[in-house]
Scaffold this motif. Structure first.
Motif, mmCIF file in Angstrom:
data_model
loop_
_atom_site.group_PDB
_atom_site.id
_atom_site.type_symbol
_atom_site.label_atom_id
_atom_site.label_comp_id
_atom_site.label_asym_id
_atom_site.label_seq_id
_atom_site.Cartn_x
_atom_site.Cartn_y
_atom_site.Cartn_z
ATOM 1 N N UNK A 193 -37.522 29.585 22.246
ATOM 2 C CA UNK A 193 -37.073 30.106 20.433
ATOM 3 C C UNK A 193 -37.773 31.568 20.905
ATOM 4 N N UNK A 194 -37.778 32.796 20.993
ATOM 5 C CA UNK A 194 -38.330 33.910 20.572
ATOM 6 C C UNK A 194 -37.767 34.494 19.475
ATOM 7 N N UNK A 195 -37.866 35.151 17.972
ATOM 8 C CA UNK A 195 -37.784 35.301 17.153
ATOM 9 C C UNK A 195 -38.139 35.966 16.678
ATOM 10 N N UNK A 196 -37.485 37.238 15.569
ATOM 11 C CA UNK A 196 -38.342 37.965 14.563
ATOM 12 C C UNK A 196 -38.451 37.547 13.421
ATOM 13 N N UNK A 197 -39.135 38.365 12.661
ATOM 14 C CA UNK A 197 -38.129 37.772 11.031
ATOM 15 C C UNK A 197 -37.017 39.038 11.177
#
Length: 354
Positions: free
Chosen positions: A102-106
Protein backbone atom coordinates in the motif's frame (compact mmCIF):
# COMPACT_ATOMS: atom_id res chain seq x y z
CA UNK A 1 -34.82 15.74 -3.91
CA UNK A 2 -32.00 13.23 -3.97
CA UNK A 3 -28.52 14.72 -4.42
CA UNK A 4 -26.31 11.96 -3.10
CA UNK A 5 -23.13 10.68 -4.78
CA UNK A 6 -24.85 7.44 -5.73
CA UNK A 7 -27.23 5.90 -6.01
CA UNK A 8 -28.51 8.92 -7.88
CA UNK A 9 -32.06 9.90 -8.80
CA UNK A 10 -33.29 8.04 -11.88
CA UNK A 11 -34.89 10.06 -14.70
CA UNK A 12 -38.33 9.16 -16.02
CA UNK A 13 -37.24 7.64 -19.37
CA UNK A 14 -34.96 5.24 -17.52
CA UNK A 15 -37.70 4.24 -15.08
CA UNK A 16 -40.08 3.62 -18.00
CA UNK A 17 -37.53 1.43 -19.78
CA UNK A 18 -37.06 -0.67 -16.66
CA UNK A 19 -40.82 -1.02 -16.11
CA UNK A 20 -41.58 -2.47 -19.54
CA UNK A 21 -42.01 -6.18 -20.13
CA UNK A 22 -38.51 -7.59 -20.62
CA UNK A 23 -37.21 -10.33 -22.93
CA UNK A 24 -36.02 -13.57 -21.35
CA UNK A 25 -32.23 -13.14 -21.22
CA UNK A 26 -31.63 -16.90 -21.40
CA UNK A 27 -33.58 -17.69 -24.57
CA UNK A 28 -34.63 -14.58 -26.51
CA UNK A 29 -32.31 -13.13 -29.12
CA UNK A 30 -33.64 -9.62 -28.66
CA UNK A 31 -32.07 -9.50 -25.19
CA UNK A 32 -28.68 -10.42 -26.63
CA UNK A 33 -29.10 -7.69 -29.27
CA UNK A 34 -29.87 -5.16 -26.53
CA UNK A 35 -26.84 -6.24 -24.49
CA UNK A 36 -24.54 -5.97 -27.52
CA UNK A 37 -25.95 -2.55 -28.37
CA UNK A 38 -25.36 -1.44 -24.78
CA UNK A 39 -21.71 -2.53 -24.81
CA UNK A 40 -21.16 -0.67 -28.08
CA UNK A 41 -22.66 2.51 -26.62
CA UNK A 42 -20.59 2.14 -23.46
CA UNK A 43 -17.49 1.82 -25.63
CA UNK A 44 -18.24 5.37 -26.82
CA UNK A 45 -18.34 6.55 -23.21
CA UNK A 46 -15.15 4.71 -22.32
CA UNK A 47 -13.54 6.03 -25.54
CA UNK A 48 -11.00 3.21 -25.71
CA UNK A 49 -10.23 0.30 -27.98
CA UNK A 50 -11.06 -2.19 -25.22
CA UNK A 51 -13.70 -4.87 -24.88
CA UNK A 52 -16.59 -3.66 -22.71
CA UNK A 53 -18.53 -6.10 -20.54
CA UNK A 54 -21.53 -5.56 -18.27
CA UNK A 55 -21.89 -8.25 -15.57
CA UNK A 56 -24.89 -8.39 -13.26
CA UNK A 57 -23.89 -7.03 -9.87
CA UNK A 58 -23.51 -3.69 -8.10
CA UNK A 59 -20.35 -1.69 -8.84
CA UNK A 60 -18.34 -3.23 -6.00
CA UNK A 61 -18.55 -6.52 -7.91
CA UNK A 62 -16.26 -5.00 -10.51
CA UNK A 63 -13.60 -4.11 -7.95
CA UNK A 64 -13.56 -7.61 -6.50
CA UNK A 65 -13.85 -9.33 -9.89
CA UNK A 66 -10.86 -7.40 -11.22
CA UNK A 67 -8.73 -8.73 -8.37
CA UNK A 68 -10.21 -12.24 -8.47
CA UNK A 69 -9.64 -12.42 -12.22
CA UNK A 70 -6.02 -11.27 -12.14
CA UNK A 71 -4.45 -12.08 -8.77
CA UNK A 72 -3.06 -15.51 -7.96
CA UNK A 73 -1.73 -16.50 -4.53
CA UNK A 74 1.67 -14.89 -4.06
CA UNK A 75 1.23 -12.19 -6.71
CA UNK A 76 2.55 -8.80 -5.66
CA UNK A 77 0.08 -5.94 -6.13
CA UNK A 78 0.74 -2.22 -5.70
CA UNK A 79 -2.30 -0.55 -4.13
CA UNK A 80 -2.10 3.22 -4.64
CA UNK A 81 -4.48 5.05 -2.35
CA UNK A 82 -5.62 8.40 -1.05
CA UNK A 83 -8.86 7.24 0.48
CA UNK A 84 -11.24 4.58 1.70
CA UNK A 85 -11.83 2.78 -1.60
CA UNK A 86 -8.16 2.84 -2.51
CA UNK A 87 -7.39 1.10 0.77
CA UNK A 88 -10.17 -1.39 0.09
CA UNK A 89 -8.36 -2.79 -2.93
CA UNK A 90 -5.66 -4.10 -0.58
CA UNK A 91 -8.29 -6.09 1.33
CA UNK A 92 -9.45 -7.76 -1.88
CA UNK A 93 -5.85 -8.60 -2.79
CA UNK A 94 -5.33 -10.32 0.56
CA UNK A 95 -8.62 -12.19 0.17
CA UNK A 96 -7.37 -13.79 -3.05
CA UNK A 97 -3.94 -14.65 -1.68
CA UNK A 98 -2.00 -11.77 -3.19
CA UNK A 99 0.59 -9.65 -1.43
CA UNK A 100 -0.48 -5.98 -1.40
CA UNK A 101 1.94 -3.10 -0.98
CA UNK A 102 0.00 0.00 0.00
CA UNK A 103 1.35 3.39 -1.06
CA UNK A 104 -1.01 5.83 0.56
CA UNK A 105 -1.37 9.45 1.55
CA UNK A 106 -3.80 11.29 3.80
CA UNK A 107 -7.37 11.69 2.54
CA UNK A 108 -6.76 15.39 1.90
CA UNK A 109 -3.60 14.95 -0.17
CA UNK A 110 -2.90 14.19 -3.82
CA UNK A 111 -1.16 10.95 -4.74
CA UNK A 112 2.62 10.98 -4.28
CA UNK A 113 3.87 9.96 -7.73
CA UNK A 114 7.51 10.06 -6.58
CA UNK A 115 6.72 7.54 -3.85
CA UNK A 116 5.00 5.28 -6.38
CA UNK A 117 8.01 5.48 -8.71
CA UNK A 118 10.39 4.70 -5.84
CA UNK A 119 8.43 1.59 -4.85
CA UNK A 120 8.32 0.38 -8.45
CA UNK A 121 12.06 0.82 -8.87
CA UNK A 122 12.84 -0.88 -5.57
CA UNK A 123 10.65 -3.86 -6.45
CA UNK A 124 12.51 -4.35 -9.72
CA UNK A 125 15.91 -4.05 -8.04
CA UNK A 126 14.86 -6.78 -5.61
CA UNK A 127 13.66 -9.00 -8.45
CA UNK A 128 10.09 -8.90 -7.12
CA UNK A 129 8.13 -6.90 -9.68
CA UNK A 130 4.47 -6.05 -9.27
CA UNK A 131 1.93 -7.83 -11.46
CA UNK A 132 -0.61 -5.03 -11.30
CA UNK A 133 -1.48 -1.79 -9.56
CA UNK A 134 -4.84 -0.51 -8.31
CA UNK A 135 -6.11 3.01 -7.82
CA UNK A 136 -9.30 5.08 -7.62
CA UNK A 137 -10.14 7.93 -9.99
CA UNK A 138 -12.78 9.65 -7.84
CA UNK A 139 -12.67 9.02 -4.09
CA UNK A 140 -16.35 9.63 -3.45
CA UNK A 141 -16.11 9.79 0.38
CA UNK A 142 -13.89 12.89 0.19
CA UNK A 143 -14.88 14.40 -3.16
CA UNK A 144 -11.43 14.22 -4.75
CA UNK A 145 -10.48 13.43 -8.33
CA UNK A 146 -7.02 12.01 -9.01
CA UNK A 147 -4.91 12.96 -12.00
CA UNK A 148 -4.12 9.43 -13.18
CA UNK A 149 -1.73 10.21 -16.02
CA UNK A 150 1.52 10.60 -14.02
CA UNK A 151 0.88 7.32 -12.20
CA UNK A 152 -0.07 5.55 -15.44
CA UNK A 153 3.19 6.83 -16.95
CA UNK A 154 5.13 5.18 -14.13
CA UNK A 155 3.21 1.91 -14.47
CA UNK A 156 3.80 1.86 -18.23
CA UNK A 157 7.52 2.39 -17.69
CA UNK A 158 7.63 -0.68 -15.45
CA UNK A 159 5.24 -2.91 -17.40
CA UNK A 160 2.65 -3.10 -14.61
CA UNK A 161 -1.04 -3.70 -15.38
CA UNK A 162 -3.45 -1.02 -14.15
CA UNK A 163 -6.85 -1.49 -12.49
CA UNK A 164 -8.85 1.71 -11.91
CA UNK A 165 -12.08 2.25 -10.00
CA UNK A 166 -13.86 4.89 -12.09
CA UNK A 167 -17.28 4.06 -10.68
CA UNK A 168 -17.94 7.63 -9.53
CA UNK A 169 -16.37 9.43 -12.49
CA UNK A 170 -17.23 7.46 -15.65
CA UNK A 171 -19.91 9.33 -17.56
CA UNK A 172 -19.36 12.52 -15.57
CA UNK A 173 -15.81 13.50 -16.46
CA UNK A 174 -13.16 12.24 -18.91
CA UNK A 175 -11.32 9.07 -17.88
CA UNK A 176 -8.04 8.05 -19.61
CA UNK A 177 -9.41 4.59 -20.30
CA UNK A 178 -7.17 3.91 -23.28
CA UNK A 179 -4.23 3.84 -20.87
CA UNK A 180 -5.98 1.64 -18.28
CA UNK A 181 -6.05 -2.16 -18.44
CA UNK A 182 -9.23 -2.66 -16.39
CA UNK A 183 -11.44 0.42 -16.01
CA UNK A 184 -14.47 -0.13 -13.78
CA UNK A 185 -17.81 1.65 -13.68
CA UNK A 186 -21.27 1.18 -12.22
CA UNK A 187 -24.84 1.86 -13.27
CA UNK A 188 -25.97 3.91 -10.26
CA UNK A 189 -23.58 6.86 -10.36
CA UNK A 190 -23.10 9.24 -13.31
CA UNK A 191 -25.31 7.10 -15.58
CA UNK A 192 -28.25 7.59 -13.18
CA UNK A 193 -29.62 4.10 -13.66
CA UNK A 194 -30.63 1.89 -10.72
CA UNK A 195 -27.94 -0.07 -8.83
CA UNK A 196 -27.28 -3.56 -10.13
CA UNK A 197 -24.75 -3.53 -12.97
CA UNK A 198 -20.98 -3.32 -13.22
CA UNK A 199 -19.28 -2.03 -16.35
CA UNK A 200 -15.69 -2.81 -17.29
CA UNK A 201 -13.43 -1.90 -20.19
CA UNK A 202 -10.67 -4.53 -20.42
CA UNK A 203 -7.48 -4.39 -22.51
CA UNK A 204 -6.00 -7.30 -24.46
CA UNK A 205 -3.12 -7.43 -21.99
CA UNK A 206 -5.52 -7.80 -19.07
CA UNK A 207 -7.48 -10.55 -20.87
CA UNK A 208 -4.22 -12.43 -21.47
CA UNK A 209 -3.31 -12.15 -17.79
CA UNK A 210 -6.76 -13.44 -16.80
CA UNK A 211 -6.45 -16.41 -19.14
CA UNK A 212 -3.07 -17.25 -17.64
CA UNK A 213 -4.58 -16.96 -14.17
CA UNK A 214 -7.69 -19.07 -15.09
CA UNK A 215 -9.77 -17.84 -12.13
CA UNK A 216 -11.57 -20.60 -10.19
CA UNK A 217 -14.67 -18.52 -9.41
CA UNK A 218 -17.70 -17.84 -11.61
CA UNK A 219 -19.42 -14.76 -10.22
CA UNK A 220 -16.25 -12.77 -9.45
CA UNK A 221 -14.67 -13.62 -12.79
CA UNK A 222 -14.58 -11.45 -15.91
CA UNK A 223 -13.39 -14.19 -18.27
CA UNK A 224 -16.81 -15.79 -18.92
CA UNK A 225 -18.02 -12.37 -20.12
CA UNK A 226 -15.41 -12.04 -22.85
CA UNK A 227 -17.51 -14.03 -25.30
CA UNK A 228 -21.24 -14.24 -24.62
CA UNK A 229 -22.23 -14.96 -28.22
CA UNK A 230 -23.61 -18.37 -27.21
CA UNK A 231 -24.77 -17.80 -23.65
CA UNK A 232 -24.34 -15.59 -20.60
CA UNK A 233 -22.51 -16.94 -17.54
CA UNK A 234 -25.77 -16.72 -15.57
CA UNK A 235 -29.24 -15.25 -15.98
CA UNK A 236 -28.73 -11.58 -16.64
CA UNK A 237 -30.66 -8.73 -15.01
CA UNK A 238 -32.89 -7.92 -17.96
CA UNK A 239 -34.68 -4.91 -16.46
CA UNK A 240 -31.43 -3.38 -15.22
CA UNK A 241 -29.86 -3.79 -18.66
CA UNK A 242 -32.88 -2.04 -20.20
CA UNK A 243 -32.53 0.81 -17.71
CA UNK A 244 -28.81 1.29 -18.26
CA UNK A 245 -29.34 1.14 -22.03
CA UNK A 246 -31.86 3.97 -21.77
CA UNK A 247 -29.59 5.96 -19.45
CA UNK A 248 -26.63 5.70 -21.81
CA UNK A 249 -28.89 6.77 -24.68
CA UNK A 250 -29.72 9.96 -22.78
CA UNK A 251 -26.05 10.64 -22.14
CA UNK A 252 -25.01 10.11 -25.76
CA UNK A 253 -27.94 12.15 -27.08
CA UNK A 254 -26.79 15.06 -24.94
CA UNK A 255 -23.20 14.60 -26.08
CA UNK A 256 -20.26 13.76 -23.85
CA UNK A 257 -18.70 17.22 -23.99
CA UNK A 258 -21.99 18.79 -22.94
CA UNK A 259 -22.39 16.22 -20.15
CA UNK A 260 -18.91 16.94 -18.82
CA UNK A 261 -19.52 20.68 -19.01
CA UNK A 262 -22.79 20.29 -17.11
CA UNK A 263 -20.97 18.46 -14.32
CA UNK A 264 -18.28 21.14 -14.09
CA UNK A 265 -20.87 23.93 -13.93
CA UNK A 266 -22.85 22.18 -11.19
CA UNK A 267 -19.68 21.52 -9.18
CA UNK A 268 -18.47 25.11 -9.49
CA UNK A 269 -21.82 26.45 -8.34
CA UNK A 270 -21.90 24.07 -5.39
CA UNK A 271 -18.44 25.13 -4.19
CA UNK A 272 -19.09 28.83 -4.78
CA UNK A 273 -22.26 28.65 -2.70
CA UNK A 274 -20.45 26.69 -0.02
CA UNK A 275 -17.64 29.24 0.14
CA UNK A 276 -20.19 32.04 0.51
CA UNK A 277 -21.61 30.16 3.53
CA UNK A 278 -18.18 29.82 5.07
CA UNK A 279 -17.95 26.08 4.40
CA UNK A 280 -14.57 24.53 3.69
CA UNK A 281 -13.86 21.67 1.33
CA UNK A 282 -12.67 18.61 3.20
CA UNK A 283 -9.86 17.83 0.78
CA UNK A 284 -8.33 21.29 0.67
CA UNK A 285 -5.60 21.48 -1.98
CA UNK A 286 -6.52 18.19 -3.67
CA UNK A 287 -8.18 18.25 -7.05
CA UNK A 288 -11.95 18.54 -6.48
CA UNK A 289 -14.20 16.12 -8.33
CA UNK A 290 -16.82 17.45 -10.77
CA UNK A 291 -19.20 14.72 -9.57
CA UNK A 292 -19.25 15.21 -5.77
CA UNK A 293 -18.36 17.88 -3.23
CA UNK A 294 -17.41 17.08 0.36
CA UNK A 295 -17.75 19.91 2.89
CA UNK A 296 -15.98 19.70 6.25
CA UNK A 297 -18.57 20.05 9.06
CA UNK A 298 -16.89 18.45 12.11
CA UNK A 299 -19.42 16.60 14.25
CA UNK A 300 -22.47 18.01 12.43
CA UNK A 301 -23.02 15.89 9.35
CA UNK A 302 -25.71 13.57 10.70
CA UNK A 303 -27.66 16.44 12.22
CA UNK A 304 -27.50 18.43 8.98
CA UNK A 305 -28.54 15.42 6.90
CA UNK A 306 -31.53 14.76 9.12
CA UNK A 307 -32.73 18.39 9.15
CA UNK A 308 -32.32 18.77 5.39
CA UNK A 309 -34.46 15.68 4.79
CA UNK A 310 -37.15 16.47 7.35
CA UNK A 311 -37.54 20.22 6.79
CA UNK A 312 -36.49 20.72 3.17
CA UNK A 313 -37.05 17.35 1.46
CA UNK A 314 -33.41 17.35 0.32
CA UNK A 315 -31.30 14.23 0.80
CA UNK A 316 -27.51 14.56 0.95
CA UNK A 317 -24.89 12.09 2.15
CA UNK A 318 -22.62 12.16 5.15
CA UNK A 319 -19.06 10.88 5.18
CA UNK A 320 -18.02 7.26 5.62
CA UNK A 321 -16.07 5.38 8.26
CA UNK A 322 -14.25 7.55 10.78
CA UNK A 323 -15.39 10.66 8.92
CA UNK A 324 -19.08 9.77 8.98
CA UNK A 325 -20.12 12.76 11.09
CA UNK A 326 -17.51 15.21 9.82
CA UNK A 327 -18.40 15.46 6.13
CA UNK A 328 -21.59 16.41 4.30
CA UNK A 329 -21.53 15.45 0.63
CA UNK A 330 -23.44 16.93 -2.29
CA UNK A 331 -23.69 14.55 -5.23
CA UNK A 332 -23.88 16.61 -8.42
CA UNK A 333 -23.51 13.62 -10.72
CA UNK A 334 -25.63 12.22 -13.51
CA UNK A 335 -29.23 13.41 -13.28
CA UNK A 336 -28.21 15.50 -10.27
CA UNK A 337 -25.60 17.53 -12.18
CA UNK A 338 -28.11 20.31 -12.66
CA UNK A 339 -27.73 23.99 -11.75
CA UNK A 340 -31.27 24.43 -10.44
CA UNK A 341 -31.12 21.29 -8.29
CA UNK A 342 -27.77 22.23 -6.82
CA UNK A 343 -28.98 25.78 -6.13
CA UNK A 344 -32.04 24.44 -4.33
CA UNK A 345 -29.94 22.04 -2.26
CA UNK A 346 -27.53 24.80 -1.28
CA UNK A 347 -30.44 27.09 -0.38
CA UNK A 348 -31.66 24.36 1.96
CA UNK A 349 -28.19 23.85 3.41
CA UNK A 350 -27.82 27.59 4.00
CA UNK A 351 -31.16 27.73 5.79
CA UNK A 352 -30.20 24.72 7.91
CA UNK A 353 -26.85 26.23 8.90
CA UNK A 354 -28.33 29.62 9.86
Amino acid sequence: MLLTPGPTAVPEPVRRAMAREQPNPDVEKRFRVRYEDLTEKLAEVYDADHDVVVPGGEGILGLEAAIASLVEPGDRVLCISNGLYGNGFADFVETYGGEPTLVGVEHTEALDVDAVEAVLERSEEMGEPFKLATMVHCETPTGTLTNLDPVLDALDDHGVLSVVDAVSSLGGTPVPTERIDVCLGGSQKCFSAPPGLTTAAISDEAWSAMEARDPPSLYTNFLPWRDVSEEFPYTHLAANVAALDAAVDLLLEEGLDAVYGRHVAAAELCRKRGEEMGLELFADGARPSPTVTAFHVPGRASELQRTLAEEHDVTLSTGLGDLADDIIRVGHMGYGADIEKVDRAMDALEATLS
